[in-house]
Write a protein that holds these residues in place. Structure first.
Motif, short mmCIF file in Angstrom:
data_model
loop_
_atom_site.label_atom_id
_atom_site.label_comp_id
_atom_site.label_asym_id
_atom_site.label_seq_id
_atom_site.Cartn_x
_atom_site.Cartn_y
_atom_site.Cartn_z
N GLY A 310 0.79 -1.22 0.00
CA GLY A 310 0.00 0.00 0.00
C GLY A 310 0.82 1.27 0.00
O GLY A 310 0.29 2.36 0.27
N LEU A 311 2.13 1.17 -0.34
CA LEU A 311 3.00 2.34 -0.30
C LEU A 311 3.09 3.06 -1.64
O LEU A 311 3.46 4.24 -1.69
CB LEU A 311 4.40 1.93 0.16
N ILE A 312 2.76 2.37 -2.73
CA ILE A 312 2.72 3.00 -4.05
C ILE A 312 1.49 2.49 -4.80
O ILE A 312 0.89 1.48 -4.42
CB ILE A 312 3.99 2.69 -4.88
N THR A 313 1.13 3.22 -5.82
CA THR A 313 0.11 2.75 -6.76
C THR A 313 0.75 2.66 -8.14
O THR A 313 1.71 3.38 -8.44
CB THR A 313 -1.09 3.70 -6.82
N THR A 314 0.21 1.78 -8.97
CA THR A 314 0.72 1.61 -10.33
C THR A 314 -0.45 1.72 -11.29
O THR A 314 -1.45 1.00 -11.14
CB THR A 314 1.41 0.24 -10.49
#
Length: 340
Positions: A310-314
């Protein structure tokens, strides 16, 4: 309101940069420090800067009370404050005098103010080396207090802003990019309208094109800047990225001491480096691999782990994917605390 008129050649030459550098942000900061209308966004920051720098009382600050003085094209886009300071130190006296004279004309044209301008009342920045050095010392002091403590948060945001608009420019063309700018920018082909109000300035790009540059500390009414020496250089226009109190809270809050080592202990060195790399600006997997100096499979694997946490989105953009920090990832990277 500022109106910028484009020809097809201007549209073809329109670009967006990441930043004009820390000295460019310092020049904007000196103006924003003197703008009471930005109290909600910059009130706490302004109080701290005034307490720790001579900006409030230094007579040279009057040069920046309005946005009319163009030192941006004098210094160019400098990657460090030292580089920008040296460019300003080396600027020919005639160039600085021309910029001061141009500022008086721009003030009358954009603001319809014909009374005395406080900016011309201090020193001789053109021929007196002592006065120029005093100006440079002011810029260094203000940078140290106003910009440097926040640069680690500001630079990734500026790069992310560039990436967003550059992708749209590459995929959909310049008109689509201009139409997708924030609400204060209105694309009405062939004209870009910026700001509100009855006072109007009009700029014909005349084939130079436009260079948009995101800025965290630019909060004043829009003015474009034209390089008088290079008639092929694009017209320069800054794009404010501070659009609400949440932006101010994120960009103007300093990180806790030791967050880098704590982050490495929590995530592991490689994943912490990956999170930092994405924090430097939204990027594709290929760009991430370049920042990490790693292979594509390694970059993809590390991004996958951070995404699952949940630390980045792609998100997919055409044939590529774009990795960006989530609020959780940004908070973790910048050492912010969560309520318990």
């Amino acid at each position: 309101m500022l109106r910028i008129t484009f020809t097809p050649q201007d549209l073809a030459r329109t670009r967006i940069a990441a930043t004009w550098g820390p000295l460019g942000e310092t020049l904007h900061a000196l103006t924003t420090l003197q703008q009471p209308h930005s109290r909600a966004l910059f009130g706490a920051w302004r109080h701290k800067v005034h307490a720790q720098s001579p900006a409030r009382v230094h007579p040279a600050s009057s040069l920046f009370r309005e946005t009319v003085l163009d030192l941006f094209t004098v210094t160019g886009a400098a990657s460090s404050v030292e580089e920008g300071i040296e460019a300003l130190r080396a600027a020919p006296a005639e160039r600085l005098r021309a910029e001061l004279e141009g500022a008086v004309e721009a003030r009358a044209r954009y603001s319809r103010c014909t009374g005395p301008w406080a900016g011309v009342a201090w020193g001789d920045r053109t021929h007196d080396r002592k006065d120029r050095e005093e100006l440079l010392a002011l810029l260094q002091d203000v940078h140290r207090v106003a910009v440097a403590p926040h640069w680690q948060q500001v630079l990734p945001r500026l790069r992310a802003e560039q990436t967003t608009h550059a992708l749209r420019l590459a995929q959909d063309g310049p008109e689509a990019m201009l139409a997708a700018l924030p609400p204060e920018f209105r694309w009405k082909p062939p004209t870009l309208e910026i700001g509100r109000g009855a006072l109007t300035g009009t700029v014909d790009l005349e084939g130079r094109g436009l260079l948009l540059v995101p800025s965290a500390f630019c909060q004043t009414r829009p003015i474009s800047y034209t390089d008088p020496v290079d008639d092929q250089a694009p017209v320069l226009l800054f794009l404010p990225v501070m659009r609400g109190v949440s932006d101010a809270a994120t960009l103007l809050t300093t990180s806790r001491h030791g967050i880098d080592s704590a982050l490495s202990a929590l995530l592991g060195r490689t994943r912490a480096r990956t999170l930092h790399a994405i924090g430097d600006g939204a990027c594709t997997t290929g760009q991430l691999a370049e920042r990490l100096r790693a292979s594509l499979p390694t970059a993809s694997e590390q991004a996958s782990v951070l995404r699952k946490a949940g630390l980045i989105t792609t998100t997919r953009r055409g044939s590529a994917v774009l990795h960006t920090l989530t609020p959780l990832g940004s908070a973790l990277l910048n050492g912010q605390h969560f309520p318990t």
